[in-house]
Motif scaffolding. Sequence first.
Motif, PDB file in Angstrom:
ATOM      1  N   UNK A 199      95.748  75.108 -20.786  1.00 47.26           N
ATOM      2  CA  UNK A 199      95.211  74.083 -19.880  1.00 47.26           C
ATOM      3  C   UNK A 199      95.591  74.387 -18.429  1.00 47.26           C
ATOM      4  N   UNK A 200      96.818  74.813 -18.205  1.00 48.01           N
ATOM      5  CA  UNK A 200      97.248  75.142 -16.842  1.00 48.01           C
ATOM      6  C   UNK A 200      96.487  76.351 -16.307  1.00 48.01           C
ATOM      7  N   UNK A 201      96.281  77.338 -17.160  1.00 51.73           N
ATOM      8  CA  UNK A 201      95.522  78.518 -16.751  1.00 51.73           C
ATOM      9  C   UNK A 201      94.097  78.148 -16.388  1.00 51.73           C
ATOM     10  N   UNK A 202      93.493  77.301 -17.194  1.00 49.96           N
ATOM     11  CA  UNK A 202      92.126  76.850 -16.910  1.00 49.96           C
ATOM     12  C   UNK A 202      92.066  76.124 -15.582  1.00 49.96           C
ATOM     13  N   UNK A 203      93.023  75.236 -15.340  1.00 46.55           N
ATOM     14  CA  UNK A 203      93.047  74.484 -14.080  1.00 46.55           C
ATOM     15  C   UNK A 203      93.168  75.434 -12.887  1.00 46.55           C
ATOM     16  N   UNK A 204      94.040  76.439 -13.005  1.00 50.47           N
ATOM     17  CA  UNK A 204      94.205  77.406 -11.914  1.00 50.47           C
ATOM     18  C   UNK A 204      92.924  78.186 -11.671  1.00 50.47           C
ATOM     19  N   UNK A 205      92.330  78.723 -12.728  1.00 52.97           N
ATOM     20  CA  UNK A 205      91.137  79.555 -12.573  1.00 52.97           C
ATOM     21  C   UNK A 205      89.967  78.755 -12.016  1.00 52.97           C
ATOM     22  N   UNK A 206      89.800  77.515 -12.457  1.00 53.97           N
ATOM     23  CA  UNK A 206      88.720  76.691 -11.938  1.00 53.97           C
ATOM     24  C   UNK A 206      88.947  76.361 -10.470  1.00 53.97           C
ATOM     25  N   UNK A 207      90.187  76.067 -10.115  1.00 56.07           N
ATOM     26  CA  UNK A 207      90.493  75.757  -8.717  1.00 56.07           C
ATOM     27  C   UNK A 207      90.289  76.979  -7.838  1.00 56.07           C
ATOM     28  N   UNK A 208      90.738  78.133  -8.308  1.00 53.60           N
ATOM     29  CA  UNK A 208      90.592  79.347  -7.508  1.00 53.60           C
ATOM     30  C   UNK A 208      89.119  79.712  -7.339  1.00 53.60           C
ATOM     31  N   UNK A 209      88.330  79.531  -8.383  1.00 55.84           N
ATOM     32  CA  UNK A 209      86.898  79.805  -8.275  1.00 55.84           C
ATOM     33  C   UNK A 209      86.257  78.922  -7.218  1.00 55.84           C
ATOM     34  N   UNK A 210      86.694  77.657  -7.162  1.00 58.73           N
ATOM     35  CA  UNK A 210      86.156  76.739  -6.158  1.00 58.73           C
ATOM     36  C   UNK A 210      86.582  77.171  -4.761  1.00 58.73           C
ATOM     37  N   UNK A 211      87.845  77.577  -4.635  1.00 58.49           N
ATOM     38  CA  UNK A 211      88.346  78.026  -3.337  1.00 58.49           C
ATOM     39  C   UNK A 211      87.637  79.303  -2.901  1.00 58.49           C
ATOM     40  N   UNK A 212      87.424  80.212  -3.833  1.00 58.24           N
ATOM     41  CA  UNK A 212      86.811  81.496  -3.507  1.00 58.24           C
ATOM     42  C   UNK A 212      85.382  81.335  -3.005  1.00 58.24           C
ATOM     43  N   UNK A 213      84.725  80.312  -3.476  1.00 61.33           N
ATOM     44  CA  UNK A 213      83.340  80.098  -3.064  1.00 61.33           C
ATOM     45  C   UNK A 213      83.223  79.240  -1.806  1.00 61.33           C
ATOM     46  N   UNK A 214      84.358  78.768  -1.305  1.00 56.50           N
ATOM     47  CA  UNK A 214      84.359  77.902  -0.133  1.00 56.50           C
ATOM     48  C   UNK A 214      84.218  78.729   1.135  1.00 56.50           C
TER      49      UNK A 214
END
Length: 366
Positions: free
Chosen positions: A344-359
């Motif tokens: 769950x923590x890994x998923x949260x990190x990867x989803x957040x980073x994907x959002x940041x990367x596309x910002x």
Amino acid sequence: MTSLEDLPIRDDLRGRTPYGAPQQAVPVALNVNENTHPIPEDVAHDIVARVAAAILHLNRYPDREFSELRGALARYLGHGLGIDRIWAANGSNEVLQHILQAFGGPGRAALGFAPTYSMYGLLASGTGTAWVTAGRDDDFELGPETAVAAVREHDPDVVLLCAPNNPTGTPLSLETISAVADAARGIVVVDEAYFEFADPGTPSALTLLEGRPRLIVSRTMSKAFAFAGARVGYLAADPVVIDALRLVRLPYHLSALTQAAALGALAHADEMLAMVDEIRAQRDRISTELANLGFRPYRSGSNFVLFGGVDDPAAVFEALLERGILIRDVGLPGCLRVTAGTEAETTAFLEALAAVASSAENRIAT
């Protein structure tokens, strides 16, 4: 108000800052390489019972030689090690401090290969040992030729090899370790704090101890055993090295409570380490997904991943923090580091980073 500069502190400590990582209350903390999995409930109950029993005898000093604990650690490590070849202290940092107190000191030097664990330099300065660093090969690797050349150039009294390396996660081959051990005049320490997270079948430097009385292999219970709060580190070495460490340790340095808790964890080693496979799987998942996002994950044999290709590490760090994800800026240009946590923590990190990367305001260098 009195400042540190007003005190008669040692000259070599002036201007230095203590070791530390950000401590913030966030939903997902993946910044200090902790094992984020909780201790199994049945194991926790056994540890509590052992600690409770020890409390009844706190009017007495603990076993100064912590013989039962050393025996349990020897059995856990295997490789034919006996109690006379095991030492332990309050975390592997204190183990390393004992080594530098015994074999370092004023007029002596310790060698490391940068970037590496930042506490090495702090422990060296705290013991009056000169801290010398040499470079690594490409991609933070360290081959035998590079390592031996540095040993011959600097002729250190202590060599510190982090295997796998922190903060990069880079595995270290037995070829490099044995080459350094054979070339060095002084003590060679192999810090295997993250060894349990190595790929299955990876050989330990413990296999090199026989016939090398100046080689030391250090371990910790903080990582794979999810025991960071208990502060238990240990090492394996020649019996004469253990005798040397007795000269510098404080009397009764391992409390009865620490010994009891560690014995409880070791009694359930298989159950405690059952989470390692999952952590390794999450580490590999992180590496794969980071690459898919356009980052560059470096080779890791630990429970964390260093990744490059970050245009503005500070901005990405802050953007993730705003989303409740705390990782680590280790000061390497274009890089950040993340601990492999639960799924769950890994998923949260990867989803957040994907959002940041596309910002648009947090561009990523690909």
